[in-house]
Design a protein around this motif. Structure first.
Motif, short mmCIF file in Angstrom:
data_model
loop_
_atom_site.label_atom_id
_atom_site.label_comp_id
_atom_site.label_asym_id
_atom_site.label_seq_id
_atom_site.Cartn_x
_atom_site.Cartn_y
_atom_site.Cartn_z
N PHE A 136 6.89 -3.49 -7.33
CA PHE A 136 7.35 -3.38 -5.94
C PHE A 136 8.86 -3.22 -5.93
O PHE A 136 9.60 -4.07 -6.41
N LEU A 137 9.34 -2.11 -5.38
CA LEU A 137 10.77 -1.81 -5.35
C LEU A 137 11.30 -2.04 -3.94
O LEU A 137 11.02 -1.26 -3.01
N ARG A 138 12.04 -3.11 -3.78
CA ARG A 138 12.59 -3.44 -2.46
C ARG A 138 13.53 -2.35 -1.95
O ARG A 138 13.68 -2.16 -0.75
N GLU A 139 14.15 -1.62 -2.89
CA GLU A 139 15.08 -0.57 -2.49
C GLU A 139 14.39 0.56 -1.72
O GLU A 139 15.03 1.31 -0.99
N LEU A 140 13.07 0.69 -1.88
CA LEU A 140 12.33 1.77 -1.22
C LEU A 140 11.71 1.33 0.09
O LEU A 140 11.07 2.14 0.77
N ARG A 141 11.87 0.05 0.45
CA ARG A 141 11.31 -0.45 1.70
C ARG A 141 11.89 0.32 2.88
O ARG A 141 13.10 0.48 3.02
N GLY A 142 11.00 0.85 3.73
CA GLY A 142 11.45 1.62 4.88
C GLY A 142 12.07 2.95 4.50
O GLY A 142 12.95 3.45 5.19
N GLY A 143 11.60 3.54 3.38
CA GLY A 143 12.15 4.80 2.87
C GLY A 143 11.76 5.99 3.73
O GLY A 143 11.72 5.91 4.95
N LEU A 306 18.91 9.44 -7.44
CA LEU A 306 17.59 9.95 -7.06
C LEU A 306 17.02 9.21 -5.86
O LEU A 306 16.41 9.82 -4.97
N VAL A 307 17.20 7.89 -5.81
CA VAL A 307 16.66 7.12 -4.69
C VAL A 307 17.24 7.60 -3.37
O VAL A 307 16.54 7.73 -2.35
N GLU A 308 18.55 7.88 -3.34
CA GLU A 308 19.17 8.37 -2.11
C GLU A 308 18.60 9.73 -1.72
O GLU A 308 18.36 10.00 -0.53
N ALA A 309 18.35 10.59 -2.69
CA ALA A 309 17.74 11.89 -2.39
C ALA A 309 16.34 11.72 -1.81
O ALA A 309 15.94 12.45 -0.89
N VAL A 310 15.61 10.74 -2.33
CA VAL A 310 14.27 10.46 -1.81
C VAL A 310 14.37 9.95 -0.38
O VAL A 310 13.60 10.35 0.51
N ARG A 311 15.32 9.07 -0.12
CA ARG A 311 15.51 8.56 1.25
C ARG A 311 15.79 9.69 2.23
O ARG A 311 15.31 9.70 3.35
N ASN A 319 4.06 10.47 -8.60
CA ASN A 319 3.76 9.75 -7.37
C ASN A 319 5.02 9.09 -6.83
O ASN A 319 6.01 8.94 -7.55
N GLY A 320 4.97 8.67 -5.57
CA GLY A 320 6.14 8.12 -4.93
C GLY A 320 6.74 6.96 -5.71
O GLY A 320 6.02 6.19 -6.38
N LEU A 321 8.06 6.81 -5.65
CA LEU A 321 8.71 5.69 -6.32
C LEU A 321 8.14 4.38 -5.78
O LEU A 321 8.01 4.20 -4.57
N GLY A 322 7.84 3.46 -6.68
CA GLY A 322 7.27 2.18 -6.28
C GLY A 322 5.77 2.17 -6.17
O GLY A 322 5.17 1.14 -5.83
N SER A 323 5.11 3.30 -6.47
CA SER A 323 3.66 3.35 -6.33
C SER A 323 2.93 2.52 -7.38
O SER A 323 1.74 2.24 -7.24
N GLY A 324 3.66 2.08 -8.41
CA GLY A 324 3.03 1.25 -9.42
C GLY A 324 2.62 -0.12 -8.93
O GLY A 324 1.88 -0.84 -9.62
N VAL A 325 3.06 -0.51 -7.72
CA VAL A 325 2.73 -1.84 -7.23
C VAL A 325 1.22 -2.00 -7.02
O VAL A 325 0.69 -3.11 -7.11
#
Length: 819
Positions: A136-143, A306-311, A319-325
Motif C-alpha cells: 500500500f503506497l500512501r503517496e498514491l492515495r487520491g491519485g 514518475l509518481v508526479e507524472a502518474v498524478r 498495473n497501476g502503482l500500488g496495485s500489489g496491495v
C-alpha cells in the motif's frame, strides 16, 4: 503411458490423507473426458518415446536460451515436463468465470483503497490489514483516479479433492510467467506435433494480441500512435527471459529506469539526439522501486518523478502503482463480503481457507494448530523461516496483524515424467486475465508447475480443449485492427552499449577458439619433440596463450590448460568467460535479437558439456571446433540483421576487436626471427589463426614469407581479417551513427589510424635487425595504442549513458557458470 499411469493411480495407498483429484484418471479408473479425446493420438507415447521427447525439450529450451534465476542465485535452465495438463472446456468454464469476476473484484478493491476507502470505513476490511501491507503506497492515495488500475492479473489455482477450483494466491503488482507459458507451448508443439495438432486445444497467440491491444488502449489522452514500453529491473532479474519474451512478442521496447526521464511531468525515453514521449509503461519493477524521489530513495531501478507524472495523468503505468496491495494474503477471509459490497454478487471462486491473525478470535482458533498450518506474513516479504512452537507464537503475538495462517492445500495431481516412467505429481496452474475492451478475459491455458523443492521448479504446459472444432482460438475473432502506421524506430543508448560489447565478445571468443585449436594441433604432433621446428612453433603459440590469460600456464599439463581456457568462466581470457559475457550482453537486448542467437548459445553449451564429460584428448579440438562453428553461425545471424544503429554498434565492436586481435597476434610472432624453418611454421600458424591461410596459399602458391603475411593481415583492403578492411568498415558504419558529425573524436582518431596505416611501408616493416623486426614491432605497438584510444572515444561519444566503463583489454566479471 496412459495405461501405466492409470494403473499406478489405481494402486491402493496407506496414506491417511484423502485421495488427490487426478487430472487424468477418474475415481472409477476411467480416463477423464479431456484425455479420452486424446487417447488415440497419445497411443504411441510409451516410456522410451517420452524419454526422447524429454531430451528434445531440454535441447529446444537450451536453443532458445530459456533461463530462470531466484534472487541472489546464478541463472539456471528452465525446466519443462513433456506431459501437459489437459482440461476440457466444461471443466475450465467455472474457473474462467470465477477468474474474470476475481479480476473485476480486485480492481474494484484497488479503486476503493486509493479512493473513497468505503471498505475501510464500513469495517469490511480492517485498517491494520491494509496499512500494514508493504504494497500500500500512501503517496498514491487520491491519485489520478483510474477506473481500471488492474489491466492484467495472475492467480495460482489448484483443485480440491472433489475437483472444485480454488485460488492459492493472486499476482497483481507485476504478474510474471506468461512469457514462460508461451515458450512452453512453443516447445511442446514441436516435440509432440501430432498430439498437439489433433488435440483441438486453444492456441495462445490471440491472447497475446489481446494483451497488446489492451496496453495500447490504456494510453491517456488522444495519442494517435501511443508509445508503450516494458520497464524491466534488468537482465539479472529472476524473470528476465519472461520480460524479454513479452516485450519482443508485443513489439514494445524493453527499457530500464536509466532509459527514461521525466521532464515537465511527462515521461520521455532517451534516444540519441532526441527524447520520445512515453504514454504507457508496462512495469516489471515493484511499485516501491519505481520512483526514488517519492518512494524508495535507494532504488536504482525506477524513474525519478514518475509518481508526479502518474498524478498528472500524462502516463499510464500498468498495473497501476500500488496495485500489489491486493496480493495481500490476509484479504482472503474478507473477499466474499467485499464482493457483495462492491459487485453486489456472491464470490464464485474461493480462496484457500485462511485466517488473518490480526483478529483475536482467529488467533485463538489457530493457536493450537500452528504446526499443521502454513504461517506467512501478509506481504510475504518477511518469511517466518524455520521458526516453530513458542518462538513462532511469540513473533506472531508481537505483531499479529502481519500474519496469516493457511490450510495446507491438497493439490490436484497430474502425470509427470520421472526416472522410472510417468508418475503422479501435485500441480498448480498460474492463470492470466487481461482487461480487453470492456471486460476481463482469461487465458484459456496457463503455466503449470509441479510442487517440488529445487532451484527451478518443473513447469508444464496447460491445454484447454475447445468445446467445438470451429470455436475461435481464445474465443477471440479479431483482436487488433490492421494499421499501416509505422512505429518510429528508437534505440536507447544502453542498448547500443550492449550491442557494442556483443560484437566485441563474439570476436574475442572466436579468436581464442582459433588459438586453442591451433595450439592443440601442434601439441598433438610436437609436444614430445621440443627441439624440432614444430616444437619451437608450439612454444611461440603457448606464449600467445599465456599472454591471452594472465593465469599460470603449465606446459606439462597442456590438455588441462586448454580445457580450462575453453570451460573455466572464472579464468580471464577464457572462451567460457567471453561466451558468458557475450550471453550477458545478449540477454540485456534480447528483444532486439533473433531467436537464432540463442540456438548458437545452445550449440556452444552442448559442445562444452561434451568436453567436460570426456577425458579424451582429441575432444579438445572437436569441441572447440563445434564452438567455433557456432560462433561463425552467430556472425551469419548478425549479417542478417536490420541495418539499424544496434547493428552498426555491433559492427564497430567487431571491427575494433578484430583489429586488436590481429596486431596482438603479429606481436611476438612475425615481429621476431627464429630461423627459416621455424619462421615458416610460425607464419603458417599465424595465417591459420587469422583465417587467411587459404587466401595466402592461393595468392603466393605456398611461398610463406613475412612480407606476404604482413601485407595480407595489415594492408589488404579485401581481406575481412585485415586491419585495413576493418578500419574501413568501422569508418563506414561510424558515419551513420546519430552522434557522428564528421568531426567527432572517434572519427578523427579513426582517420588518424587509417593515415598511420597508409604511411607504413611494407618493405621497411620486414627489415631484420638482429633477431627482431623493430619497425614492425613499433608499428603494431602504435596501432594497438591508437585502437584503444579509438575504442575509448566510441564509448565517450556514442555510449554516453553507459553505467560503468569497462576495460578494453580484459573481459568484464562473469556472474554465471556456463555448463
Amino acid at each position: 503411458m496412459l495405461h501405466d499411469y492409470s494403473a499406478a493411480v489405481a494402486q491402493p495407498t496407506l496414506n491417511a490423507e484423502p485421495a488427490r483429484y487426478d487430472e487424468v484418471v477418474a475415481p472409477d479408473g476411467s480416463l477423464r473426458p479431456a484425455w479420452k479425446a486424446l487417447a488415440g493420438a497419445a497411443i504411441g507415447l510409451d516410456r522410451e518415446e517420452l524419454q526422447r521427447i524429454s531430451a528434445d525439450v531440454v535441447r529446444f529450451l537450451s536453443d532458445d536460451g530459456v533461463r530462470y534465476s531466484r534472487p541472489g542465485e546464478s541463472p539456471s535452465w528452465w525446466r519443462l515436463d513433456p506431459v501437459p495438463i489437459v482440461v476440457s472446456a466444461e471443466e475450465w468454464a467455472p474457473l474462467e468465470v470465477g477468474l474474470a469476476q476475481r479480476a473485476e473484484l480486485l480492481n474494484a478493491i484497488l479503486v476503493d483503497l486509493y479512493g473513497p476507502q468505503t471498505l475501510l470505513a464500513t469495517g469490511v476490511l480492517p485498517p491494520e490489514l491494509v496499512f500494514g501491507h508493504g504494497g500500500f503506497l500512501r503517496e498514491l492515495r487520491g491519485g489520478p483516479g483510474e477506473q481500471h488500475p488492474l489491466l492484467i492479473s495472475a492467480s495460482d489455482v489448484t483443485r480440491t479433492a472433489s475437483g472444485d477450483w480454488q485460488v492459492l494466491a493472486d499476482r497483481t503488482g507485476a504478474p510474471s510467467g506468461i512469457g514462460y507459458a508461451m515458450e512452453n507451448r512453443r516447445v511442446i508443439s514441436r516435440v509432440v506435433p501430432e498430439l498437439y495438432r489433433d488435440a483441438g486445444l486453444h492456441r495462445v497467440a490471440p491472447f497475446f494480441q489481446a494483451v497488446r491491444a489492451a496496453m495500447i488502449d490504456a494510453a491517456p489522452g488522444e495519442a494517435s500512435d501511443p508509445r508503450v514500453v516494458l520497464l524491466s529491473p534488468g537482465p539479472q532479474s529472476e524473470t528476465a527471459y519472461d520480460q524479454a519474451f513479452v516485450a519482443s512478442s508485443l513489439g514494445f521496447p524493453l527499457v530500464q529506469g536509466s532509459d527514461l526521464v521525466v521532464r515537465d511531468g511527462i515521461v520521455w525515453m532517451r534516444v540519441f539526439g532526441r527524447l520520445e514521449r512515453v504514454d504507457v509503461i508496462v512495469r516489471r519493477v515493484d511499485s516501491a522501486y519505481t520512483d526514488p524521489l517519492e518512494l524508495r530513495g535507494d532504488s536504482h531501478l525506477g524513474v525519478t518523478g514518475l509518481v508526479e507524472a502518474v498524478r498528472r495523468g500524462t502516463v499510464r503505468v500498468v498495473n497501476g502503482l500500488g496495485s500489489g496491495v491486493v496480493e495481500n494474503l490476509g484479504l482472503a477471509p474478507f473477499l466474499a463480503r467485499a464482493c457483495e459490497v462492491l459487485l453486489d454478487e456472491p464470490l464464485r471462486l474461493p480462496s484457500i481457507r485462511s485466517y488473518w491473525l490480526g483478529d483475536p478470535d482467529e488467533l485463538e482458533q489457530v493457536r493450537p494448530r500452528l504446526e499443521e498450518l502454513t504461517i506467512r506474513t501478509i506481504d510475504r516479504t518477511d518469511p517466518t523461516g524455520p521458526l516453530t512452537g513458542d518462538d513462532l507464537l511469540e513473533r506472531i503475538e508481537a505483531e499479529p496483524y502481519r500474519f496469516v495462517a493457511q490450510e495446507r492445500p491438497h493439490h490436484s495431481q497430474a502425470p509427470a515424467l520421472g526416472p522410472f516412467g510417468v508418475q503422479p505429481e501435485p500441480v498448480v496452474i498460474r492463470t492470466f486475465t487481461v482487461r480487453h475492451g470492456s471486460a476481463y478475459r482469461t487465458l484459456l491455458g496457463g503455466l503449470g508447475s509441479i510442487m517440488e523443492t529445487g532451484r527451478v521448479p518443473r513447469s508444464k504446459d496447460v491445454w484447454v480443449l475447445k468445446s467445438r472444432p470451429d470455436e475461435p482460438d481464445q474465443r477471440l475473432v479479431e483482436v487488433l485492427p490492421m494499421t499501416n502506421v509505422r512505429a518510429p524506430a528508437a534505440m536507447v543508448p544502453r542498448v547500443l552499449e550492449d550491442m557494442f560489447w556483443f560484437g566485441r565478445y563474439a570476436e574475442r571468443a572466436e579468436d581464442t577458439l582459433r588459438l586453442v585449436i591451433a595450439a592443440h594441433g601442434l601439441a598433438q604432433d610436437f609436444r614430445s619433440r621440443p627441439w624440432s621446428a614444430g616444437g619451437q612453433n608450439l612454444r611461440v603459440v603457448s606464449r600467445k596463450l599465456r599472454d591471452l590469460s594472465p593465469s599460470p600456464f603449465e606446459e606439462d599439463e597442456f590438455d588441462e590448460e586448454l580445457r580450462s581456457l575453453l570451460l573455466d568462466p572464472f579464468r580471464p581470457g577464457s572462451v567460457a568467460q567471453s561466451v558468458a559475457s557475450l550471453r550477458d550482453a545478449a540477454q540485456a537486448v534480447r528483444d532486439q535479437l533473433s531467436p537464432d542467437v540463442w540456438r548458437v548459445f545452445g550449440a556452444i553449451d552442448r559442445a562444452a558439456s561434451t568436453l567436460a564429460e570426456s577425458a579424451l584428448s582429441h575432444e579438445v579440438t572437436n569441441s572447440a571446433g563445434r564452438m567455433l562453428t557456432a560462433i561463425s553461425a552467430l556472425h551469419g545471424v548478425i549479417d542478417s540483421m536490420m541495418r539499424d544503429d544496434g547493428w552498426r554498434m555491433i559492427m564497430v565492436g567487431r571491427a575494433i576487436e578484430r583489429c586488436q586481435q590481429v596486431v596482438r597476434l603479429l606481436d611476438g610472432t612475425v615481429t621476431e626471427r627464429r630461423g627459416i624453418d621455424v619462421d615458416r611454421d610460425v607464419l603458417s600458424t599465424v595465417l591459420m589463426i587469422a583465417e587467411s591461410a587459404v587466401t595466402h596459399r592461393r595468392r603466393y602458391r605456398g611461398y610463406v614469407r613475412p612480407a606476404g603475411v604482413v601485407e595480407l593481415l595489415m594492408f589488404d583492403p579485401d581481406n575481412p581479417r585485415s586491419v585495413a578492411f576493418n578500419l574501413a568498415r568501422a569508418s563506414e558504419v561510424l558515419r551513420a551513427l546519430p552522434a557522428s558529425t564528421g568531426s567527432t573524436r572517434p572519427e578523427r582518431l579513426l582517420a588518424d589510424l587509417q593515415g598511420e596505416l597508409e604511411n607504413l611501408e611494407l618493405a621497411s616493416l620486414v627489415v631484420i635487425e638482429g633477431e627482431r623486426r623493430p619497425h614492425l614491432q613499433q608499428a603494431v605497438t602504435t596501432v594497438r595504442g591508437l585502437l584503444s584510444r579509438f575504442a575509448d572515444a566510441v564509448v565517450e561519444v556514442h555510449l554516453v549513458s553507459a553505467p560503468t566503463p569497462r576495460s578494453f583489454d580484459l573481459p568484464r566479471p562473469v556472474r554465471e557458470v556456463a555448463p
